[in-house]
Design an enzyme around this catalytic site. Structure first.
Site, short mmCIF file in Angstrom:
data_model
loop_
_atom_site.label_atom_id
_atom_site.label_comp_id
_atom_site.label_asym_id
_atom_site.label_seq_id
_atom_site.Cartn_x
_atom_site.Cartn_y
_atom_site.Cartn_z
N GLU A 1 -29.87 36.24 58.06
CA GLU A 1 -31.02 36.86 57.42
C GLU A 1 -31.42 36.02 56.20
OE1 GLU A 1 -29.94 40.71 55.92
OE2 GLU A 1 -31.92 41.53 56.34
N GLY B 1 -28.30 48.69 53.25
CA GLY B 1 -27.97 47.44 52.57
C GLY B 1 -27.53 46.42 53.59
N SER B 2 -26.77 45.46 53.13
CA SER B 2 -26.39 44.35 54.01
C SER B 2 -25.31 44.78 55.00
CB SER B 2 -25.86 43.20 53.16
OG SER B 2 -24.70 43.61 52.48
N PRO C 1 -28.09 54.19 43.33
CA PRO C 1 -29.11 53.16 43.61
C PRO C 1 -28.59 51.79 43.21
CG PRO C 1 -29.59 54.22 41.53
CD PRO C 1 -28.30 54.84 42.02
N TRP D 1 -32.30 47.58 46.55
CA TRP D 1 -33.38 47.38 45.58
C TRP D 1 -34.71 47.06 46.24
CZ3 TRP D 1 -34.92 42.66 47.10
CH2 TRP D 1 -33.96 41.84 47.69
N ASN D 2 -34.73 46.73 47.52
CA ASN D 2 -36.01 46.23 48.07
C ASN D 2 -37.02 47.35 48.30
OD1 ASN D 2 -34.56 47.14 50.27
ND2 ASN D 2 -35.33 45.55 51.65
N CYS E 1 -35.91 44.25 55.44
CA CYS E 1 -35.00 44.23 56.59
C CYS E 1 -35.78 44.10 57.90
CB CYS E 1 -34.14 45.49 56.62
SG CYS E 1 -35.13 46.99 56.56
N GLU F 1 -27.85 51.71 57.70
CA GLU F 1 -29.10 50.96 57.95
C GLU F 1 -28.87 49.58 57.35
OE1 GLU F 1 -31.39 51.95 59.82
OE2 GLU F 1 -31.23 54.13 59.85
N LEU F 2 -28.54 48.63 58.22
CA LEU F 2 -28.04 47.34 57.72
C LEU F 2 -29.06 46.23 57.92
CD1 LEU F 2 -24.38 47.83 59.02
CD2 LEU F 2 -25.41 48.57 56.85
P1 NAD Z 1 -26.20 44.88 49.48
O1 NAD Z 1 -25.48 45.27 50.71
O2 NAD Z 1 -25.71 43.71 48.73
O3 NAD Z 1 -26.26 46.08 48.48
C1 NAD Z 1 -26.78 47.35 48.84
C2 NAD Z 1 -26.22 48.37 47.88
O4 NAD Z 1 -24.86 48.55 48.18
C3 NAD Z 1 -26.26 47.90 46.42
O5 NAD Z 1 -27.45 48.36 45.86
C4 NAD Z 1 -25.02 48.52 45.83
O6 NAD Z 1 -25.37 49.73 45.22
C5 NAD Z 1 -24.12 48.78 47.01
N1 NAD Z 1 -22.96 47.89 47.02
C6 NAD Z 1 -22.94 46.57 46.88
N2 NAD Z 1 -21.67 46.12 46.92
C7 NAD Z 1 -20.88 47.20 47.09
C8 NAD Z 1 -19.46 47.39 47.19
N3 NAD Z 1 -18.61 46.38 47.14
N4 NAD Z 1 -19.01 48.64 47.36
C9 NAD Z 1 -19.86 49.68 47.41
N5 NAD Z 1 -21.20 49.55 47.31
C10 NAD Z 1 -21.71 48.32 47.16
O7 NAD Z 1 -27.73 44.69 49.94
P2 NAD Z 1 -28.96 44.32 49.04
O8 NAD Z 1 -28.91 42.88 48.76
O9 NAD Z 1 -29.11 45.25 47.91
O10 NAD Z 1 -30.16 44.66 50.08
C11 NAD Z 1 -30.55 43.79 51.03
C12 NAD Z 1 -29.92 44.13 52.37
O11 NAD Z 1 -30.27 45.46 52.74
C13 NAD Z 1 -30.43 43.27 53.49
O12 NAD Z 1 -29.38 42.90 54.33
C14 NAD Z 1 -31.41 44.18 54.22
O13 NAD Z 1 -31.65 43.83 55.57
C15 NAD Z 1 -30.77 45.49 54.08
N6 NAD Z 1 -31.75 46.57 54.25
C16 NAD Z 1 -31.70 47.30 55.37
C17 NAD Z 1 -32.64 48.31 55.58
C18 NAD Z 1 -32.60 49.14 56.81
O14 NAD Z 1 -33.21 50.21 56.79
N7 NAD Z 1 -31.91 48.73 57.86
C19 NAD Z 1 -33.61 48.57 54.59
C20 NAD Z 1 -33.61 47.80 53.44
C21 NAD Z 1 -32.66 46.81 53.27
#
Ligand code: NAD
Length: 484
Positions: free
Chosen positions: A387, A235-236, A183, A158-159, A291, A257-258
Site C-alpha cells: 500500500e 487501520g493498517s 482515535p 487519522w485519514n 484505503c 477494516e484494514l
Molecule cells: P495504523 O494501523 O498505523 O494505526 C491505526 C490506529 O491504530 C492508530 O490511530 C492508533 O490509534 C492505533 N494503533 C497504532 N499502533 C498500535 C498498537 N501498537 N497497539 C494498539 N493500537 C495501535 O494505521 P494508520 O496509519 O493510522 O492508517 C492507515 C491505514 O489504515 C492504512 O493501512 C489504511 O488502508 C487503513 N484504513 C483502512 C480503512 C478501511 O475501512 N478498511 C479505512 C481507513 C484506513
C-alpha cells in the site's frame, strides 16, 4: 475563513468544541500540529493505562441501563447527535483541515458521510431484533434474540477522523452497546469534538468514552480487559494482526477494516474519458491517503498509450495547497508517508518504470508530495504489492482478461477493485473472479451508510455500514420454549 491559529482556537472554544482535560485521569499533553505548516493547533490532555481502565469501568457501569433503553429512545439520541453534527459541520470541517490537512471540500464531504452513519443506525435501531424459527421439535417454539454484546472498543485512524468513528460508534450505540473510543494521535480534536456533541445529544454518562493517549498502552489495556466484548479497528493490516492476537485471550468479537491495495482495470471497450476521470478520483482523493485508493492501474495494451497520456495530463492539472484554499491535494500526514512515496518511486524507477510526472516533494513544504504517474511499472516493483497511501499512481500494461485477473488477485489485500468496460459479459465474469470485498464498475464512489463496507483476505474481518454493521456488536440468543 480562519487564517491564523489563534482565531481557530477562539472559534472552537466559542463553539465549545475544544474540550478541557476530559473525564479520565490525564498524564501530560499531546501536541496537535497542522501538517501543512507544522504549526501547533492545540494541546490535548492524554490518558494512561489508568485512564483506559477508568473508561471501561464507566462503560461497563453504564451498559445495563443503556442496553435496556427502548430502541426508540436510543434512536432519538442518535437523531439528535446526527442533527448536532450537521449543525456543527463548518466547525468540524475546519478542525479536520487544521489537524489532518485535507482540502476543506473533502472535509465537509466527510462530515456529511460521518453524519449519514448516525442517521442510518438511528433508523436501523428500530428494525426488529427478534426472529422466529420454524420448529423442528414437537410442541416447542423458538426465537432468536439479537442482544448487545457489552462494552465495545473502537480504534480509528487519522485519514477519516470523523467518519471512521461514527461508522463504528453509531452501530454499536444503536445496538445497545456502550463504547470506549481511541482515535489516532494525529487527529484527536475531531474525535473530542464528536464526543462533546454526543454528550450534548444526551447520551447518558459512561455510554460514550473517548480516550487520547499512547495507542499501545490504551488499546493494550482494552484488549486485555475481558469486560470489553467487541473490538472494532480501522487501520493498517500490520496493527490489525497485532490486535487480533491480543484479543485472542479474551475471545472478543472483532471487526477489522484494514489496508487496501486496489487494482484499477481498464479494458479496451471502456469509455476512456470516464475511465480517466474516475482514475483521478480513485487515486488522488484524500491526497491518496485512502484505503480505497487505487494503487495499481492495469490498462489494456490497445488503450495503454492513450490512457497514459490522458491520465498524466489530468494529473498535471491537479492543484496542491493548504486545506483551507481547497486544492485537489493537501499535505500528507507525516514524514513516514513522504518516505514511503519516495521509496516507492525510486524502487519502481530502478526496476524499469518511466516517470511521467511528479515524483518528488514539492516546494510548498516538507509534507507535500507531487501527484505522480509512473508508467511501465513491473510486477516486481514494491508499489505493485505494498500500500502506497499517497499520490503516486503505478501504470502497467496487460493483454488478456485471465492475465489481469491473476495479477489483480495476486495480493494479500482484497478491499476494493475498480473495473472499466462496456462489455456486460466481461463485467460479470471479472466481477465474479476478483477476490475483493467491493467491486466498483465504471465508477469510483461506492461507499455509503447502506452498504456493507469491508474486505476479503488480509483487508479485514466483518463489515461496517448496513444491517451487517450491527453484527459484531450483537449476538444471537436462541430461546426454545415448551409451555409444558
Ligand atoms: P495504523 O494501523 O498505523 O494505526 C491505526 C490506529 O491504530 C492508530 O490511530 C492508533 O490509534 C492505533 N494503533 C497504532 N499502533 C498500535 C498498537 N501498537 N497497539 C494498539 N493500537 C495501535 O494505521 P494508520 O496509519 O493510522 O492508517 C492507515 C491505514 O489504515 C492504512 O493501512 C489504511 O488502508 C487503513 N484504513 C483502512 C480503512 C478501511 O475501512 N478498511 C479505512 C481507513 C484506513
Amino acid at each position: 475563513m480562519f487564517d491564523d491559529q489563534s482565531r481557530l482556537s477562539e472559534r472552537l472554544d466559542n463553539a465549545g468544541l475544544l474540550p478541557a482535560a476530559g473525564d479520565f485521569p490525564a498524564e501530560g499533553r499531546l501536541a496537535v500540529r497542522d501538517p501543512a505548516t507544522g504549526d501547533l493547533v492545540a494541546q490535548v490532555a492524554i490518558s494512561d493505562a489508568n485512564g483506559a481502565k477508568a473508561a471501561v469501568d464507566a462503560a461497563q457501569a453504564a451498559f445495563a441501563d443503556w442496553s435496556a433503553t427502548l430502541p426508540q429512545d436510543r434512536a432519538a439520541i442518535l437523531h439528535r447527535w446526527h442533527a448536532l453534527i450537521l449543525a456543527a459541520k463548518e466547525d468540524l470541517s475546519r478542525i479536520m483541515v487544521a489537524e489532518q490537512g485535507k482540502p476543506i471540500s473533502e472535509a465537509r464531504g466527510e462530515i456529511d458521510y460521518a453524519a449519514s452513519f448516525v442517521q442510518f443506525y438511528a433508523e436501523e435501531a428500530l428494525r426488529p431484533n427478534i426472529e422466529g424459527v420454524t420448529s423442528h421439535l414437537a410442541d416447542a417454539e423458538m426465537e432468536l434474540w439479537r442482544e448487545p454484546v457489552g462494552v465495545a472498543a473502537l480504534i480509528t485512524p487519522w485519514n477519516f477522523p470523523c467518519a471512521m468513528i461514527t461508522r463504528k460508534a453509531a452501530a454499536a450505540l444503536g445496538a445497545g452497546c456502550t463504547v470506549v473510543i481511541h482515535p489516532s494521535a494525529e487527529t484527536p480534536l475531531s474525535a473530542l469534538a464528536l464526543a462533546v456533541l454526543a454528550e450534548r445529544a444526551g447520551f447518558p454518562a459512561g455510554v460514550v468514552n473517548t480516550i487520547i493517549g499512547d495507542a499501545a498502552t490504551i488499546v493494550g489495556e482494552w484488549t486485555a480487559d475481558k469486560r470489553v466484548r467487541a473490538l472494532s479497528f480501522t487501520g493498517s493490516t500490520e496493527v490489525g494482526r497485532l490486535l487480533y492476537r491480543q484479543s485472542a485471550d479474551t475471545v472478543k468479537r472483532l471487526v477489522m477494516e484494514l489496508g487496501g491495495h486496489a487494482p484499477f482495470i481498464v479494458f479496451p471497450s471502456a469509455d476512456l474519458d470516464r475511465a480517466v476521470t474516475e482514475a483521478v478520483k480513485a487515486k488522488f482523493a484524500t491526497s491518496g491517503q485512502d484505503c480505497l485508493g487505487a494503487n495499481r492501474f492495469y490498462i489494456h495494451r490497445d488503450v495503454y498509450d492513450e490512457f497514459c497520456a490522458r491520465f498524466t495530463k489530468a494529473t498535471q492539472a491537479l492543484t496542491m495547497g493548504q486545506g483551507m484554499d481547497d486544492p485537489d491535494i493537501g499535505p500528507l500526514i507525516h514524514e513516514r508517508q513522504i518516505d514511503k512515496q519516495v521509496a516507492h518511486v525510486q524502487d519502481a524507477l530502478s526496476k524499469g518504470a518511466r516517470l511521467l510526472c511528479g515524483g518528488k516533494v514539492d516546494d510548498l513544504g516538507p509534507l507535500f508530495f507531487q501527484p505522480t504517474v509512473l508508467a511501465d511499472v513491473t510486477d516486481e516493483a514494491a508499489i505493485m504489492h505494498e500500500e502506497t497511501f499517497g499520490p503516486v499512481a503505478a501504470l502497467s500494461v496487460f493483454d488478456t482478461e485471465d492475465e489481469v485477473i491473476e495479477r489483480a488477485n495476486a495480493s494479500e489485500y482484497g478491499l476494493v477493485a475498480y473495473v472499466h468496460s462496456q462489455d456486460p459479459r466481461r463485467i460479470y465474469r471479472v466481477s465474479r473472479a476478483l477476490q475483493y470485498g467491493m467491486v466498483a464498475v465504471n465508477r469510483t464512489k461506492v461507499t455509503g451508510a447502506p452498504i456493507p463496507f469491508g474486505g476479503m483476505k488480509q483487508s479485514g474481518l466483518g463489515r461496517e455500514g448496513a444491517r451487517q454493521g450491527l453484527e459484531a456488536f450483537t449476538e444471537i440468543k436462541y430461546v426454545c420454549r415448551d409451555w409444558g
